[in-house]
Design a protein around this motif. Structure first.
Motif, PDB file in Angstrom:
ATOM      1  N   GLN A  86       0.878  -1.482  -0.200  1.00  0.00           N
ATOM      2  CA  GLN A  86       0.025  -0.005   0.043  1.00  0.00           C
ATOM      3  C   GLN A  86       0.867   1.245   0.147  1.00  0.00           C
ATOM      4  N   HIS A  87       1.947   1.263   0.618  1.00  0.00           N
ATOM      5  CA  HIS A  87       2.879   2.669   0.565  1.00  0.00           C
ATOM      6  C   HIS A  87       3.570   2.503  -0.496  1.00  0.00           C
ATOM      7  N   TRP A  88       4.244   1.520  -0.909  1.00  0.00           N
ATOM      8  CA  TRP A  88       5.189   1.736  -2.228  1.00  0.00           C
ATOM      9  C   TRP A  88       4.431   1.873  -3.614  1.00  0.00           C
ATOM     10  N   MET A  89       3.121   1.573  -3.403  1.00  0.00           N
ATOM     11  CA  MET A  89       2.039   2.031  -4.503  1.00  0.00           C
ATOM     12  C   MET A  89       2.225   3.350  -5.224  1.00  0.00           C
ATOM     13  N   SER A  90       2.236   4.121  -4.227  1.00  0.00           N
ATOM     14  CA  SER A  90       2.587   5.666  -4.789  1.00  0.00           C
ATOM     15  C   SER A  90       3.629   5.870  -5.522  1.00  0.00           C
ATOM     16  N   PHE A  91       4.901   5.320  -4.961  1.00  0.00           N
ATOM     17  CA  PHE A  91       6.236   5.267  -5.671  1.00  0.00           C
ATOM     18  C   PHE A  91       6.102   4.740  -7.053  1.00  0.00           C
TER      19      PHE A  91
END
Length: 766
Positions: free
Chosen positions: A352-357
């Protein structure tokens, strides 16, 4: 005449806007008559400027994207100014004011590109004080000072590179491919030897008779002096040109690049022997760097700083207060390694966090241009599942390049509606995006003409784009057809040869197989550099899309890439290796100016302190105070089945972009975005002080907190622990009590939340 007839009258529109604002603020009509005159003169001048500019473009030595942008920006500004003038005449004040504002913006935008045409791309930077510093004239090319004989092959090559570098930095803006004033081009051997409209500029063996030497040696005030704008050639540079001509303007059969080109092949450097408490390869390599640069190790950060840093970097969330206290009191010496493993094992939180990257880099979004019309396809489900299972990076890349239906959106790009520039057709987008994201090189310039910043040629871009094309593309130079076809070719032929006769599907499979080979060191250096930049605030190479630039530690970059391949292309192992190093745990550093991070003389001393991203900040507000978004805001239909149940709340990485997230730095993903600025800006300040979304979130949260904590001291302590991971200091309790009073009110709690959210301790990763 040009500034008097065009720039000055159009500039009157800017004056008109200022007077209109004064009139509007003063609620009077005293300046209305003067404004009317300025508006009509400005609109008439805009019409004249368009006609005059069109004639100048057709007769002058101009070309390229800048000309087209300037041309159409000027036409748009003309139309806006005329509409503003007629709206004023008809007393449609709201319409008039809106169009006057747009007109002034158009004047600024068109003027910027006009200045780039006439004065060069660096017309701003070239006159800054930093650009005026003369280069040291104390060094000579090794063989110039005392060589009076014949030059050997290596000396000819080195001298040629020196000469071409001087010309590239000083002359290409006016005498290059996009613009050739006086029919003179200095970016090719043929152009230099041919000369321009006035004849030859070089007399071999006779620098004193060569026009180019005469021009660059003239005083700056002389109208024939070259370069006409920006910095002058240094004494050393003139001597190099003189020496070159004296030696017969020698030119090697095979040119050496004037640009640095990073090695393609991988390299595993020797790791220094352990010393003191330093045992991990990253730390040992950085230690060698510190010794070389006369720097010393600082003590690692305390447990509270580390747990907050690693939580935000791995899963993008604030650590719960009870977890912080447990971690601080844990006596185990390897507790930081255990914490990193624990966080990396939280597969859904990690994804969920690294999706934005990856959404930024792969220009994947949940709404925007192309999705409704079928000209663009999201890869959200594929991307989330790939991150969740920690798909090996070589397979991750293969599935992007040779895609299934779920992962095809990246190379399909955006099919723009209407007439587009030839460099923006989908096949060329694929070539640009693959080269930028996966290989860290910029083909955008070379998609229109030969690049000014690298050795990439227009034919290289088209040959690479043809790999993605169903039919071979005709080369367009500055959007003009050339009648030439480039065939198909890898950017780095050493990796393999693409079969021109194969179907597109098979060509893409070949390309994917060639790119992910272990011998493609560039692919893996690019990836580890991006991850390092994400965790440390600055890449080993900067900008991260220009991997031919010099790294601050070549050994560290090469070791990380080689270790990444040796460990099965495992993204999580890479992150673990970095976040458990003493290097990652060093105290954060700051810079005086944003540009210092990118400076060539940058010296690494630890993680660069950075602002929370839009998603991190929004999720931090949701965790600490109150959810910013309702569950209904999540783009459930685009996500894998059942995934919404795995979200702890409506995380910002899974809602459509809006003004709040935009103000905090979430980019428009119609183009690739591989880095975000960490600097605060005016839009962000306005949104956090007056924005409705933020205000309503805190207002709703204040009611819930008042119901849960009836006394000020309990409430303040709970707020601090939840948001900052620590208890408040006595002076902070005293200040908070003054805000809240003895019986907390909704307004007082909202003000306290707002104050905490804006302190650097909350907004920055230390």
């Amino acid at each position: 005449m040009h500034p008097l007839l065009v720039h000055f009258p159009i500039g009157l529109l800017c004056v008109a806007l200022i007077l209109e604002i004064i009139d509007w603020r003063g609620k009077s009509n005293k300046l209305r008559a003067g404004i009317q005159i300025l508006i009509w003169i400005g609109a008439g001048s805009a019409v004249f400027a368009v006609i005059f500019g069109w004639l100048l473009a057709s007769q002058g030595d101009y070309g390229g994207d800048s000309l087209e942008i300037h041309r159409w920006a000027g036409i748009t500004t003309m139309v806006l100014s005329v509409i503003a003038a007629f709206s004023f005449q008809k007393h449609y004040l709201k319409v008039y004011r809106s169009f006057l504002f747009l007109t002034v913006f158009g004047v600024t935008f068109a003027g910027h590109y006009g200045a780039m045409l006439t004065h060069g791309d660096d017309y701003i930077s070239s006159v800054l004080p930093s650009a005026q510093k003369l280069e040291a004239a104390t060094t000579e090319v090794d063989f110039i000072a005392n060589n009076t004989g014949e030059l050997n092959d290596q000396q000819i090559q080195d001298l040629n590179v020196e000469v071409r570098t001087i010309l590239a930095h000083n002359c290409y803006n006016c005498h290059g491919e996009a613009k050739s004033k006086g029919d003179l081009r200095l970016n090719t051997k043929e152009g230099i030897m041919k000369g321009g409209e006035s004849g030859s500029i070089i007399v071999k063996g006779h620098p004193d008779q060569s026009e180019i030497i005469r021009r660059v040696s003239l005083p700056k005030t002389d109208k024939e002096a070259m370069p006409t704008k920006g910095k002058r050639l240094t004494e050393r540079e003139i001597k190099v040109l003189q020496y070159w001509i004296e030696k017969g303007a020698v030119w090697p059969d095979k040119e050496k690049s004037i640009y640095r080109v990073a090695a393609l092949e991988p390299r595993m450097p020797q790791v220094p022997a352990p010393t003191g408490n330093l045992k991990k390869p990253i730390d040992l390599i950085v230690n060698t760097y510190f010794v070389k640069n006369k720097a010393s190790w600082k003590p690692v950060v305390d447990d509270r700083t580390y747990i907050r840093r690693v939580y935000l970097d791995i899963i993008g969330l604030l650590p719960p207060p009870e977890k912080v206290e447990s971690f601080v009191s844990d006596p185990r010496p390897d507790k930081r390694e255990l914490l990193a493993k624990e966080l990396l094992d939280r597969n859904d939180d990690y994804a969920q966090h690294w999706m934005s990257f990856w959404n930024d880099a792969l220009r994947n979004d949940y709404s925007g241009t192309g999705y409704i019309t079928g000209g663009r396809f999201d890869i959200t489900k594929w991307l989330y599942k790939s991150l969740q299972v920690n798909k090996p990076y070589n397979w991750f890349v293969k599935e992007l390049i040779s895609p299934s239906q779920e992962s095809s959106g990246f190379i399909k790009g955006i099919k723009w509606r209407g007439t587009i520039n030839s460099s923006q057709r989908t096949e060329m987008q694929a070539a640009q995006n693959v080269s930028q994201v996966l290989l860290g090189l910029n083909l955008k310039c070379a998609s229109c003409h030969d690049s000014f910043i690298s050795d990439w040629k227009l034919e290289d871009s088209y040959a690479f784009a043809n790999i993605f094309a169903d039919t071979l593309l005709e080369i367009n130079r500055c959007d003009k057809p050339t009648g030439k076809i480039a065939g198909t070719k890898m950017l780095f032929p050493e990796l393999g040869e693409i079969s021109i006769d194969q179907s597109t599907e098979k060509r893409l499979r070949q390309l994917a197989d060639f790119l992910v080979q272990p011998k493609d060191g560039r692919l893996y250096r690019t990836l580890v550099n991006r991850v390092w930049a994400q965790l440390m605030g600055r890449g080993i190479v900067e900008p991260v899309d220009m991997m031919d630039n010099i790294p601050w530690s070549e050994d560290l970059l090469d070791w990380l890439a080689s270790d990444f391949v040796a460990n099965g292309y495992d993204m999580k192992k890479l992150i673990y290796t970095i976040v458990t190093s003493n290097t990652y745990q060093l105290p954060s550093s700051s810079v005086k100016e944003a540009g210092d991070i990118m400076a060539n003389e940058y010296k690494f001393s630890g993680m660069v302190r950075r602002r929370l991203t839009a998603e991190q900040f929004t999720d931090a507000i949701s965790v600490a105070f109150n959810p910013v978004y309702a569950d209904s805001a999540v783009v459930t239909k685009l996500l894998p089945d059942g995934m919404q149940k795995k979200l702890p709340f409506a995380r910002a990485g899974f809602v459509k972009n809006d003004p709040f997230l935009t103000s905090l730095g979430r980019p428009n993903r119609e183009t690739v975005s591989t880095s975000r600025t960490s600097q605060a800006n005016l839009l962000q300040a306005l949104e956090l002080t007056n924005g409705n979304k933020f205000t309503e979130t805190l207002k709703t949260g204040s009611k819930q907190w008042r119901a849960k904590y009836p006394t000020s001291e309990l409430l303040v302590t709970a707020l601090y622990k939840k948001s900052l991971g620590r208890a408040p200091l006595p002076k902070e309790i005293a200040v908070a009590k003054r805000i809240l009073g003895s019986s907390p009110s909704d307004e007082g709690i909202q003000d306290l939340m707002w104050a905490i959210a804006l302190v650097p301790e909350f907004q920055l990763i230390y």
